[in-house]
Design an enzyme around this catalytic site. Structure first.
Site, PDB file in Angstrom:
ATOM      1  N   ASP A 139     -71.461  46.667  36.409  1.00 21.77           N
ATOM      2  CA  ASP A 139     -71.791  46.631  34.986  1.00 21.77           C
ATOM      3  C   ASP A 139     -73.203  46.110  34.750  1.00 21.77           C
ATOM      4  OD1 ASP A 139     -69.243  47.525  34.340  1.00 21.77           O
ATOM      5  OD2 ASP A 139     -68.442  45.492  34.173  1.00 21.77           O
ATOM      6  N   TYR A 168     -66.583  40.041  45.945  1.00 20.78           N
ATOM      7  CA  TYR A 168     -67.508  39.586  44.911  1.00 20.78           C
ATOM      8  C   TYR A 168     -67.734  38.087  45.049  1.00 20.78           C
ATOM      9  CZ  TYR A 168     -67.204  43.950  42.231  1.00 20.78           C
ATOM     10  OH  TYR A 168     -67.291  45.249  41.821  1.00 20.78           O
TER      11      TYR A 168
END
Length: 264
Positions: free
Chosen positions: A51, A109
């Site tokens: 994103d 992540y």
């Protein structure tokens, strides 16, 4: 010929990976570059679509070409043309049936937070600032509760369009750093905003607004209204893509559940 490209980028000045009608994206940069080389449009296929504002330490994409250019020349040509906030780390050939998305069996992540009395402008965009004291041990115990296979409906954006929201997490932990903490999470795949929602929830745990025992109940409720916050994008890094099932097994043991994207 199918080519696999490993890249890294700083996400501050991108609207995300995926191409947009108006705005700068990672996909746009590479497809513009490849069009100049091929004299026609060439589409790239990423392992993950980050994103706006999210960084990537390791990201992959593949594309098809009929040009006979050595791999080292591909890497040189790309890095010579690309802006300073993207770098190509490696370029290799792969089988024609390889697919960056469907052959991805896991992702890791890392979310970076720094804690201080005042905001540091030199950390801005790279880490998230939290001035309040946090109970990191309690946060870590809560983070461990997410390991395993769960329905994460209550921990993702309501805009998530995929039908199944079941994902498997192999790792979920809080690691103390010199100036704050990192949240490290590895899983079979992630829903839209899932990592940022998990981080926001764990911060609430650290502030004493949620208990470790709340995690199973919140997972079972499948209600995003019970976990209303989303952490900023700036502290989030796509750290590792697992394209090799054996590498995932080596890191997390032979007993883990392996998912392939076609089954999600």
């Amino acid at each position: 010929m199918r080519i696999l490209v490993e890249i890294a980028y700083q996400g501050n000045n991108f609207l995300g990976f995926q191409i947009q009608q108006n705005g700068r994206t990672v996909q746009q940069q590479f497809e513009k570059l490849l069009q100049r080389i091929h004299k026609r449009h060439v589409r790239i296929h990423p392992s993950s679509r980050t994103d706006r504002g999210v960084h990537a330490i390791q990201q992959y994409f593949h594309f098809d070409t009929d040009l006979n250019i050595p791999m080292s020349q591909w890497q040189y040509a790309m890095n010579r043309t690309l802006p300073d906030d993207i770098y190509v780390n490696n370029v290799v050939t792969v089988d024609d049936d390889f697919h960056c998305r469907y052959d991805c069996v896991g992702k890791r992540y890392r979310y970076k937070v720094y804690q201080a009395q005042q905001r540091d402008p030199f950390q801005s965009g790279l880490k998230t600032f939290i001035p309040e004291p946090l109970d990191l041990d309690k946060m870590n115990r809560a983070a461990q509760q997410f390991i395993g296979t769960h329905d994460f409906t209550g921990f993702c954006s309501q805009k998530t369009e995929v039908e199944s929201k079941v994902r498997t997490l192999y790792q979920s932990e809080i690691v103390k750093t010199d100036d704050g903490f990192d949240y490290i999470v590895t899983g079979s795949g992630f829903l839209y905003n899932m990592v940022r929602v998990l981080v926001a929830f764990l911060i609430e745990v650290g502030k004493g607004r949620h208990e470790v025992s709340d995690v199973p109940k919140l997972l079972e409720s499948k209600n995003r209204k019970n976990v209303p916050f989303t952490a900023p994008a700036e502290g989030l890094y796509l750290e590792k893509i697992y394209l090799d099932e054996n590498e995932l097994l080596k890191d997390f043991g032979n007993d883990i559940k392996i998912h392939r994207k076609k089954s999600l």
